[in-house]
Scaffold this active site. Structure first.
Site, PDB file in Angstrom:
ATOM      1  N   ASP A 188       0.881  -1.158   0.000  1.00 49.36           N
ATOM      2  CA  ASP A 188       0.000   0.000   0.000  1.00 49.36           C
ATOM      3  C   ASP A 188       0.924   1.215   0.000  1.00 49.36           C
ATOM      4  O   ASP A 188       2.109   1.125   0.327  1.00 49.36           O
ATOM      5  CB  ASP A 188      -0.964   0.007   1.191  1.00 49.36           C
TER       6      ASP A 188
HETATM    7  C1  BGC Z   1      -4.892   3.369  -0.109  1.00 49.06           C
HETATM    8  C2  BGC Z   1      -4.956   2.388  -1.251  1.00 49.06           C
HETATM    9  C3  BGC Z   1      -4.716   3.102  -2.543  1.00 49.06           C
HETATM   10  C4  BGC Z   1      -3.378   3.825  -2.479  1.00 49.06           C
HETATM   11  C5  BGC Z   1      -3.021   4.583  -3.734  1.00 49.06           C
HETATM   12  C6  BGC Z   1      -3.652   4.233  -0.144  1.00 49.06           C
HETATM   13  O1  BGC Z   1      -3.753   5.272   0.766  1.00 49.06           O
HETATM   14  O2  BGC Z   1      -4.981   2.689   1.109  1.00 49.06           O
HETATM   15  O3  BGC Z   1      -6.182   1.726  -1.255  1.00 49.06           O
HETATM   16  O4  BGC Z   1      -4.776   2.216  -3.606  1.00 49.06           O
HETATM   17  O5  BGC Z   1      -3.436   4.765  -1.421  1.00 49.06           O
HETATM   18  O6  BGC Z   1      -3.791   5.704  -3.886  1.00 49.06           O
END
Ligand code: BGC
Length: 734
Positions: A264
């Site tokens: 993530d």
């Molecule tokens: C989120 C993800 C997301 C990623 C990219 C993170 O803060 O938890 O679900 O895909 O950001 O934007």
């Protein structure tokens, strides 16, 4: 990017001008992927291998320009293709051609209980991703709705691992048909937003395997997902983006996952663990994921310079590097360099129509006293619509799934369109919720500022009720902080912003009050008796207004079923202590500790087993027609049941199969969903639905032996239309 394309062009030119034998295997799209991976790997330097493994911008990694191996481009998210952001900033890039089709949020997709619609959803969102030249779609999300307060429930598929598992598989397949990887998230036991980067989820193995892993497992083993996103939280005190047990032992070991584990954004937290454990690609915000960036931030990522240093001085081994790099190459050969080219489509009529159909199919009719719905308004009549969610644009907000969409039809516009020339549709605000209009610089252009106080807003709504044939209250949550939104959890189960008082006041003005709750998670309904009809709507995307109004008018006969329980009160649920939620600090432990003491008793598994009444049960949803279930036959492991449309309209029913356990040495839920079929029937028509019950469907996970166990004995075969509406019962023996 340009440099890569030129290199690739030169490489391909060499292929077409030269002899066939001179084609490097990795560039030959007719060759099996594994041969291409091995060939490409053999040509890479250590530095190039490492370069494959980390971001070079907010959403891309570098590839290998020297060999024409392209960048990998990711995009959010589960329900639409995110607008382009700047290279190293969340600000919009300012493109004028990146307004997408917003599909309904995944809680709505789950509420369709329709595998075909999930396939269509995946296929179409995959087309949009491919058109925008994205290789990895950061979705779908399948974390279980453990608490109704989780700010990201709207991005997930409800409280039941079987339902989520069945719905995620076609989604993944549909996306990947387009040469776009689905990146299933957030792996794993990531069930809250409060302190999401600093809480260890401590879960016993039985609970992990029975509740929190099955949807991920289905996505991998049945859906064939090419990517998985590690979550921000820790599991048993190790960060999930490089959690040895979850990634190496379970995902790659037990399930044989051959795709990439992507962190993530900023979720990797440790140089040694990132190098040694199952993380394959590191993306994120700033270097340590959380607070700030030095000038060469991407080179400082855990899987960048620190990894190279470890490889050079022997603290990290080359075999692990080769495994990680091979996975990234495999991803590239499955997507951007796939054997068949894909082109995708973007914002086309088919996508809009699918968005509308899915949003309508997921809309759940919770209550319909006296058949007050579908709307039956006399010519020249009047409908009073009250509530902010009748007008608020909802695709903007909520966190990383924030979208910029070509258009968004709100419920008020759709009602006015549907009743043009037939009835007057007037709107009163009723309450003030969130007046924010932009998120990450995507602006709705909508001014929701308001000068009236709460009393006046209610008084104005009541005054407008004069002469109304129907009052439709459209409220619920929105995607601002502490509602349904990434980064924060909700703080109450009740409807916020004083909406209950508005509903109670409106109930005094009519005997045709329809309440539409728009949310992505369960909302308490202590005002239930005030409303003759209650509808659970969702964040429906581009076509949300049309879809809702299709159901209200009867143009679409509702067939959605709740993917989660709506409890009467928060305190009725299984999370009773701070240890369970949101976690506690303990001496000597750097992170918050959270204990899943409730075990497998989540959602209806809790309410049904403990016999706690709920407002609306898991699986519940009404129709404008009626159905009967009959002729249950259980023969060995074969189950069949007849479902008939006994009303006067065509409609669809979801026949649900639950298994009640045989007595055994562990406490098991009173029943668990193990099959469902959505059947569309004309008036009077009937069909036989068949299920086959496997040993897996009877089993619990026995942690000491690390095996699924189906104890001998008699199991209940329960057929119904909701977890609290079991109509037929049989038994089978193991
Ligand atoms: C989120 C993800 C997301 C990623 C990219 C993170 O803060 O938890 O679900 O895909 O950001 O934007």
């Amino acid at each position: 990017m340009r440099k890569i394309l030129i290199c690739a062009a030169i490489a391909f030119a060499a292929v077409s001008c030269g002899t066939r034998q001179s084609v490097p295997v990795y560039l030959d799209r007719t060759k099996p992927i594994e041969e291409r991976v091995a060939d490409a790997l053999s040509r890479l330097s250590t530095e190039e291998k490492v370069a494959l493994l980390h971001a070079q911008s907010k959403f891309s990694s570098a590839g290998v320009p020297r060999l024409g191996i392209p960048e990998v481009w990711c995009t959010d998210g589960p329900h639409g293709i995110r607008p382009e952001v700047l290279w190293d900033d969340w600000d919009q890039a300012g493109w004028t051609n990146d307004s997408c089709t917003a599909f309904p949020a995944l809680s709505c997709l789950a509420a369709t209980w329709d595998r075909d619609l999930s396939l269509l959803y995946g296929r179409y969102i995959g087309e949009e991703a491919r058109y925008r030249k994205k290789d990895v779609l950061l979705g779908p999300g399948v974390n279980i709705c453990r608490t109704p307060l989780n700010g990201r429930n709207f991005e997930y598929m409800g409280e039941d691992p079987f339902l989520a598992g069945e719905m995620v598989v076609p989604y993944v397949r549909g996306v990947q048909e387009n040469g776009v990887a689905a990146c299933v998230k957030h792996y794993a036991v990531n069930n809250q937003e409060v302190r999401r980067t600093g809480t260890s989820s401590n879960v016993d193995d039985r609970t992990l395997y029975e509740i929190y892993l099955p949807a991920f497992k289905a996505a991998v083993t049945k859906g064939g997902a090419w990517a998985i996103m590690g979550s921000y939280n820790l599991y048993n005190n190790q960060f999930n983006c490089h959690n040895h047990r979850l990634l190496d032992e379970i995902l790659k070991g037990e399930w044989g996952f051959d795709g990439v584990v992507i962190s993530d954004w900023g979720g990797a937290r440790d140089d040694d663990e990132a190098a040694a454990n199952g993380l394959d690609m590191e993306y994120g915000t700033w270097t340590n994921g959380l607070s700030g960036a030095p000038s060469d931030s991407y080179n400082s990522y855990h899987l960048a310079r620190p990894y190279l240093e470890r490889l050079r001085d022997g603290r990290a081994d080359m075999a692990t590097l080769d495994d990680k790099a091979s996975r990234v190459l495999r991803l590239i050969f499955r997507t951007n360099m796939a054997s068949e080219p894909h082109y995708g489509r973007f914002t086309c009529p088919e996508h809009y129509q699918a968005a509308r159909d899915i949003a309508a199919a997921g809309t759940v009719l919770l209550k319909n006293e006296g058949g007050v719905l579908p709307l039956d308004v006399p010519q020249g009549g009047k409908i009073l619509v009250v509530g902010e969610n009748a007008v608020k644009k909802m695709v903007v907000g909520g966190g990383s799934s924030n979208l910029k969409t070509r258009y968004e039809i709100n419920p008020l516009e759709a009602l006015q369109e549907a009743f043009a020339g037939k009835a007057e549709v007037v709107w009163e605000r009723g309450y003030v919720g969130d007046i924010g209009r932009s998120y990450n610089r995507v602006d709705t252009g909508q001014d929701l500022s308001e000068s009236r106080d709460a009393q006046t807003l209610i008084a104005d709504a009541v005054a407008a009720a004069e002469g109304a044939d129907y009052i439709i209250f459209i409220g619920g949550l929105n995607k601002s902080n502490n509602q349904d939104s990434e980064g924060t959890d909700r703080i109450q189960l009740d409807m916020p912003y004083g909406q209950q008082a508005v509903i109670e006041a409106l109930a005094q003005c009519t005997d045709k009050l329809v309440v539409v709750n728009i949310s992505g998670s369960p909302v308490a309904m202590p005002w239930e008796a005030c409303a003759q009809a209650i509808v659970q709507g969702w964040y429906g995307g581009t076509e949300s207004g049309h879809a809702l109004v299709d159901v209200l008018t009867g143009a679409v006969n509702p067939s959605g079923k709740l993917p989660f329980t709506i409890p009467l009160r928060l305190e009725d649920g299984p999370l009773k202590t701070e240890r369970q939620y949101p976690g506690v600090q303990e001496d000597g432990k750097p992170y918050y500790q959270e204990y899943y003491d409730e075990g497998v008793f989540v959602g209806y598994r809790w309410y049904d087993t403990k016999e706690i009444p709920v407002q609306f049960a898991f699986g519940h949803g009404l129709s404008y027609t009626t159905f009967s279930l009959s002729d249950l036959k259980v023969s060995g492991r074969k189950v069949s049941v007849r479902v008939q449309n006994t009303g006067s309209r065509e409609g669809a029913e979801v026949v649900q199969l639950y298994i009640a356990p045989a007595s055994c040495e562990v406490e098991r839920p009173a029943k668990e969903l193990k099959g469902f079929e959505k059947v569309t029937l004309k008036p009077g028509e009937s069909k036989v639905v068949r299920f086959t019950v496997s040993d897996d469907d009877l089993s619990y996970f026995d942690a000491p032996s690390h095996k699924w166990v189906a104890a001998p004995g008699e199991y209940g075969v329960l057929i119904g239309t909701a977890s609290d509406n079991i109509v037929l019962q049989g038994t089978l023996r193991k």
